[in-house]
Design a protein around this motif. Structure first.
Motif, mmCIF file in Angstrom:
data_model
loop_
_atom_site.group_PDB
_atom_site.id
_atom_site.type_symbol
_atom_site.label_atom_id
_atom_site.label_comp_id
_atom_site.label_asym_id
_atom_site.label_seq_id
_atom_site.Cartn_x
_atom_site.Cartn_y
_atom_site.Cartn_z
ATOM 1 N N UNK A 22 0.842 -1.203 0.000
ATOM 2 C CA UNK A 22 0.000 0.000 0.000
ATOM 3 C C UNK A 22 0.872 1.247 0.000
ATOM 4 N N UNK A 23 0.520 2.319 -0.689
ATOM 5 C CA UNK A 23 -0.705 2.526 -1.449
ATOM 6 C C UNK A 23 -0.544 2.236 -2.947
ATOM 7 N N UNK A 24 0.455 1.465 -3.302
ATOM 8 C CA UNK A 24 0.689 1.211 -4.727
ATOM 9 C C UNK A 24 -0.369 0.263 -5.294
ATOM 10 N N UNK A 25 -0.650 0.445 -6.568
ATOM 11 C CA UNK A 25 -1.534 -0.478 -7.278
ATOM 12 C C UNK A 25 -0.709 -1.694 -7.678
ATOM 13 N N UNK A 26 -1.323 -2.858 -7.680
ATOM 14 C CA UNK A 26 -0.607 -4.081 -8.036
ATOM 15 C C UNK A 26 -1.255 -4.757 -9.239
ATOM 16 N N UNK A 27 -0.422 -5.434 -10.025
ATOM 17 C CA UNK A 27 -0.937 -6.224 -11.150
ATOM 18 C C UNK A 27 -1.177 -7.663 -10.695
ATOM 19 N N UNK A 28 -2.077 -8.334 -11.383
ATOM 20 C CA UNK A 28 -2.399 -9.711 -11.026
ATOM 21 C C UNK A 28 -1.202 -10.648 -11.113
ATOM 22 N N UNK A 29 -0.388 -10.478 -12.154
ATOM 23 C CA UNK A 29 0.734 -11.394 -12.343
ATOM 24 C C UNK A 29 1.775 -11.226 -11.238
ATOM 25 N N UNK A 30 2.050 -9.974 -10.865
ATOM 26 C CA UNK A 30 3.000 -9.730 -9.771
ATOM 27 C C UNK A 30 2.488 -10.333 -8.467
ATOM 28 N N UNK A 31 1.188 -10.163 -8.237
ATOM 29 C CA UNK A 31 0.599 -10.736 -7.010
ATOM 30 C C UNK A 31 0.737 -12.256 -7.025
ATOM 31 N N UNK A 39 -3.200 -18.495 -11.167
ATOM 32 C CA UNK A 39 -4.245 -17.533 -11.540
ATOM 33 C C UNK A 39 -5.639 -18.029 -11.164
ATOM 34 N N UNK A 40 -5.840 -19.336 -11.244
ATOM 35 C CA UNK A 40 -7.143 -19.908 -10.924
ATOM 36 C C UNK A 40 -7.501 -19.811 -9.459
ATOM 37 N N UNK A 41 -6.512 -19.594 -8.620
ATOM 38 C CA UNK A 41 -6.765 -19.384 -7.191
ATOM 39 C C UNK A 41 -6.828 -17.891 -6.897
ATOM 40 N N UNK A 42 -5.903 -17.160 -7.514
ATOM 41 C CA UNK A 42 -5.784 -15.730 -7.224
ATOM 42 C C UNK A 42 -7.018 -14.926 -7.644
ATOM 43 N N UNK A 43 -7.452 -15.120 -8.899
ATOM 44 C CA UNK A 43 -8.521 -14.257 -9.412
ATOM 45 C C UNK A 43 -9.865 -14.455 -8.709
ATOM 46 N N UNK A 44 -10.269 -15.699 -8.399
ATOM 47 C CA UNK A 44 -11.503 -15.814 -7.608
ATOM 48 C C UNK A 44 -11.402 -15.120 -6.238
#
Lengths: 107, 144
Positions: A22-31, A39-44
């Motif tokens: 925080x407070x930075x925005x994060x991308x899905x791939x980095x997360x 990805x199948x666990x992260x995105x839900x």
């Protein structure tokens, strides 16, 4: 006894990763890389957090040529407060009294 | 517009299209978000694995939509019918005369529960489809 919401190990990993940046925005791939979640666990998880009002999301404004805009994520104030409350003892130094800035960096 | 789904290089891929089609309209942004990361992922296997993540997203969004569309009473009735079907069917199959009741009675109950389960499943599916068309006027128009 019913389990508390968002208490799974995976959700905790996502919450802590978002809180620490925080407070930075994060991308899905980095997360995904940071939390070691597929990805199948992260995105839900992200979807659920967003529906519960714990997560802010938006499309990035600056686009790299030839590449699609990416989706960005950041905890909301209630999400950050909950994540801070659930931090393991000894790590409660991140974001406890944090309110997200209007404009954050992107990571 | 920032919130609009971005065009992605993988927009033509079958999985992307199928996943978007199966997701409720309001949740398609998550499929777009997932696929928008693809150009940054290196390696064929890593990309394939990332793309397969669309399946749990579809499952969680469409199942949530289905659960919301089916009223609570209908869900409970369906669950009760399945339970009766399993118990009666099991009893009839193994020929138990539970509490002195003839196993043929269990067979009849199982058949009735099966019929009720089929009817309730059809009713639930009809409601889910009706709700999804109500949320997507274009689809309702195409259906005419």
């Amino acid at each position: 006894m019913p389990r508390a919401a968002n208490s799974s190990r995976q959700t905790q990993a996502v919450l802590q990763a978002l809180l620490a940046s925080m407070p930075r925005w994060r991308h899905g791939y980095h997360l995904s890389q940071e939390t070691q979640l597929k990805s199948g666990t992260l995105y839900p998880i992200l979807l659920r957090l967003q529906r519960q009002g714990w997560l802010d999301e938006q499309w990035e404004e600056e686009i790299a040529p030839g590449r699609p805009r990416r989706h960005l994520y950041r905890l909301t104030a209630p999400g950050a407060a909950e994540a801070a409350r659930r931090q393991p003892v000894g790590r409660r130094d991140h974001g406890a009294a944090f309110l997200p800035a209007a404009e954050g960096e992107i990571e | 517009m920032i919130d609009k789904a971005p065009p992605t290089p993988t927009a033509g891929s079958l999985l992307y299209r199928a996943a978007r089609a199966l997701c409720p309209r309001g949740d398609r942004v998550w499929i777009d978000a997932l696929f928008a990361e693809l150009p940054r992922i290196h390696g064929r296997r890593a990309r394939a694995s990332w793309m397969l993540g669309a399946l749990p997203v579809v499952a969680s969004t469409s199942m949530a939509a289905a659960a919301i569309s089916v009223p609570g009473k209908l869900r409970w009735a369906l669950l009760a019918c399945f339970a009766v079907l399993l118990l009666s069917g099991g009893n009839a199959y193994y020929g138990y005369e539970l509490a002195g009741i003839d196993d043929d009675a269990f067979l009849a109950t199982a058949l009735a529960a099966a019929a009720a389960s089929i009817a309730l499943t059809a009713l639930s599916a009809r409601r889910v489809i009706a709700r999804s068309y109500a949320a997507d006027p274009a689809a309702a128009w195409r259906r005419r």
